[in-house]
Structures are given as structure tokens and as C-alpha cells.
Design a protein around this motif. Structure first.
Motif, PDB file in Angstrom:
ATOM      1  N   LEU A 171      60.812  27.913  33.044  1.00 28.01           N
ATOM      2  CA  LEU A 171      60.351  28.877  32.041  1.00 28.01           C
ATOM      3  C   LEU A 171      58.917  28.606  31.621  1.00 28.01           C
ATOM      4  N   LEU A 172      58.565  27.336  31.471  1.00 25.27           N
ATOM      5  CA  LEU A 172      57.181  27.013  31.119  1.00 25.27           C
ATOM      6  C   LEU A 172      56.227  27.430  32.231  1.00 25.27           C
ATOM      7  N   GLY A 173      56.645  27.252  33.486  1.00 18.42           N
ATOM      8  CA  GLY A 173      55.824  27.700  34.611  1.00 18.42           C
ATOM      9  C   GLY A 173      55.647  29.203  34.607  1.00 18.42           C
ATOM     10  N   CYS A 174      56.714  29.942  34.307  1.00 16.30           N
ATOM     11  CA  CYS A 174      56.624  31.398  34.239  1.00 16.30           C
ATOM     12  C   CYS A 174      55.715  31.840  33.097  1.00 16.30           C
ATOM     13  N   LYS A 175      55.800  31.120  31.982  1.00 13.95           N
ATOM     14  CA  LYS A 175      54.946  31.438  30.837  1.00 13.95           C
ATOM     15  C   LYS A 175      53.476  31.276  31.209  1.00 13.95           C
ATOM     16  N   ALA A 176      53.158  30.189  31.900  1.00 12.48           N
ATOM     17  CA  ALA A 176      51.776  29.955  32.322  1.00 12.48           C
ATOM     18  C   ALA A 176      51.340  31.011  33.341  1.00 12.48           C
ATOM     19  N   ALA A 177      52.235  31.357  34.262  1.00  7.62           N
ATOM     20  CA  ALA A 177      51.898  32.374  35.267  1.00  7.62           C
ATOM     21  C   ALA A 177      51.647  33.726  34.607  1.00  7.62           C
ATOM     22  N   CYS A 178      52.459  34.075  33.622  1.00  7.45           N
ATOM     23  CA  CYS A 178      52.261  35.349  32.909  1.00  7.45           C
ATOM     24  C   CYS A 178      50.943  35.339  32.153  1.00  7.45           C
ATOM     25  N   ARG A 179      50.611  34.211  31.586  1.00  9.52           N
ATOM     26  CA  ARG A 179      49.338  34.104  30.864  1.00  9.52           C
ATOM     27  C   ARG A 179      48.172  34.340  31.815  1.00  9.52           C
ATOM     28  N   TRP A 180      48.205  33.678  32.986  1.00 11.50           N
ATOM     29  CA  TRP A 180      47.133  33.870  33.958  1.00 11.50           C
ATOM     30  C   TRP A 180      47.102  35.300  34.464  1.00 11.50           C
ATOM     31  N   ALA A 181      48.271  35.912  34.638  1.00 10.90           N
ATOM     32  CA  ALA A 181      48.307  37.311  35.094  1.00 10.90           C
ATOM     33  C   ALA A 181      47.643  38.226  34.075  1.00 10.90           C
ATOM     34  N   ARG A 182      47.885  37.984  32.790  1.00  7.02           N
ATOM     35  CA  ARG A 182      47.218  38.802  31.757  1.00  7.02           C
ATOM     36  C   ARG A 182      45.711  38.589  31.765  1.00  7.02           C
ATOM     37  N   ILE A 183      45.292  37.345  31.949  1.00  4.19           N
ATOM     38  CA  ILE A 183      43.849  37.055  32.000  1.00  4.19           C
ATOM     39  C   ILE A 183      43.214  37.770  33.194  1.00  4.19           C
ATOM     40  N   TRP A 184      43.855  37.662  34.372  1.00  6.00           N
ATOM     41  CA  TRP A 184      43.296  38.320  35.564  1.00  6.00           C
ATOM     42  C   TRP A 184      43.302  39.832  35.415  1.00  6.00           C
ATOM     43  N   GLU A 185      44.335  40.370  34.794  1.00  5.12           N
ATOM     44  CA  GLU A 185      44.395  41.812  34.574  1.00  5.12           C
ATOM     45  C   GLU A 185      43.247  42.267  33.667  1.00  5.12           C
ATOM     46  N   ALA A 186      42.971  41.509  32.613  1.00  4.89           N
ATOM     47  CA  ALA A 186      41.871  41.853  31.710  1.00  4.89           C
ATOM     48  C   ALA A 186      40.534  41.752  32.435  1.00  4.89           C
ATOM     49  N   GLU A 187      40.377  40.712  33.255  1.00  4.25           N
ATOM     50  CA  GLU A 187      39.133  40.569  34.010  1.00  4.25           C
ATOM     51  C   GLU A 187      38.957  41.725  34.990  1.00  4.25           C
ATOM     52  N   ASN A 188      40.029  42.087  35.686  1.00  2.51           N
ATOM     53  CA  ASN A 188      39.946  43.198  36.635  1.00  2.51           C
ATOM     54  C   ASN A 188      39.620  44.505  35.925  1.00  2.51           C
ATOM     55  N   LYS A 189      40.218  44.721  34.762  1.00  4.09           N
ATOM     56  CA  LYS A 189      39.934  45.930  33.993  1.00  4.09           C
ATOM     57  C   LYS A 189      38.470  45.966  33.593  1.00  4.09           C
ATOM     58  N   GLU A 190      37.945  44.831  33.158  1.00  5.50           N
ATOM     59  CA  GLU A 190      36.549  44.760  32.762  1.00  5.50           C
ATOM     60  C   GLU A 190      35.627  44.996  33.959  1.00  5.50           C
ATOM     61  N   LEU A 191      35.985  44.423  35.106  1.00  3.86           N
ATOM     62  CA  LEU A 191      35.162  44.614  36.303  1.00  3.86           C
ATOM     63  C   LEU A 191      35.192  46.061  36.784  1.00  3.86           C
ATOM     64  N   ARG A 192      36.379  46.702  36.733  1.00  3.62           N
ATOM     65  CA  ARG A 192      36.452  48.110  37.135  1.00  3.62           C
ATOM     66  C   ARG A 192      35.614  48.977  36.208  1.00  3.62           C
ATOM     67  N   SER A 193      35.645  48.658  34.912  1.00  2.00           N
ATOM     68  CA  SER A 193      34.852  49.418  33.946  1.00  2.00           C
ATOM     69  C   SER A 193      33.363  49.245  34.219  1.00  2.00           C
ATOM     70  N   ALA A 194      32.968  48.013  34.500  1.00  2.00           N
ATOM     71  CA  ALA A 194      31.558  47.761  34.807  1.00  2.00           C
ATOM     72  C   ALA A 194      31.157  48.458  36.095  1.00  2.00           C
ATOM     73  N   LEU A 195      32.037  48.500  37.079  1.00  3.09           N
ATOM     74  CA  LEU A 195      31.742  49.172  38.341  1.00  3.09           C
ATOM     75  C   LEU A 195      31.603  50.669  38.127  1.00  3.09           C
ATOM     76  N   ARG A 196      32.489  51.264  37.310  1.00  2.01           N
ATOM     77  CA  ARG A 196      32.359  52.695  37.017  1.00  2.01           C
ATOM     78  C   ARG A 196      31.041  52.979  36.304  1.00  2.01           C
ATOM     79  N   ALA A 197      30.668  52.118  35.369  1.00  6.08           N
ATOM     80  CA  ALA A 197      29.409  52.311  34.647  1.00  6.08           C
ATOM     81  C   ALA A 197      28.228  52.191  35.603  1.00  6.08           C
TER      82      ALA A 197
END
Length: 69
Positions: free
Chosen positions: A36-62
Motif C-alpha cells: 500500500l505504501l508503494g502504491c501511495k508513492a506511485a500515485c503521488r508520482w503519477a499526479r506529479i507527472w500528470e501536472a507536469e504534462n498538463k503544464e507542458l501541453r499548455s506551454a506547447l499550445r501557447a
């Protein structure tokens, strides 16, 4: 060996069996907890990567909008 000794021995064997079962359950629970702790860490990293990807897509559109102008 009288009846009292047999009951005492039986109770001791039963307590040892219960202790073994509790130790085995503790080991399983510890493994589940680590998973469960491993899954918690994996979910945290997934949220971080998702936010980074969203920011990069926004910057690319701009950047694309800026190039089109």
C-alpha cells in the motif's frame, strides 16, 4: 500424567498455535502495508507527472499560438 496435566499441556499447545497464527498474520499484514505504501508513492508520482504534462501541453499550445501569429 493426570487430567490436569493433559489440560495444561493442551492449553499450552493451543496458545503456541495461536501465537504462530498471529505471527503469520502479522507478516502478511506487513507485506500488504508495504504494498500500500508503494502504491501511495506511485500515485503521488503519477499526479506529479500528470501536472507536469498538463503544464507542458499548455506551454506547447501557447508556443504554437505565438508561432501562428
Amino acid at each position: 500424567m493426570n487430567a490436569l496435566d493433559a489440560i495444561t499441556t493442551g492449553a499450552l499447545v493451543l496458545m503456541v498455535a495461536i501465537t504462530v497464527v498471529l505471527v503469520l498474520q502479522y507478516i502478511k499484514l506487513r507485506d500488504v502495508w508495504q504494498m500500500l505504501l508503494g502504491c501511495k508513492a506511485a500515485c503521488r508520482w503519477a499526479r506529479i507527472w500528470e501536472a507536469e504534462n498538463k503544464e507542458l501541453r499548455s506551454a506547447l499550445r501557447a508556443e504554437k499560438a505565438h508561432v501562428e501569429q
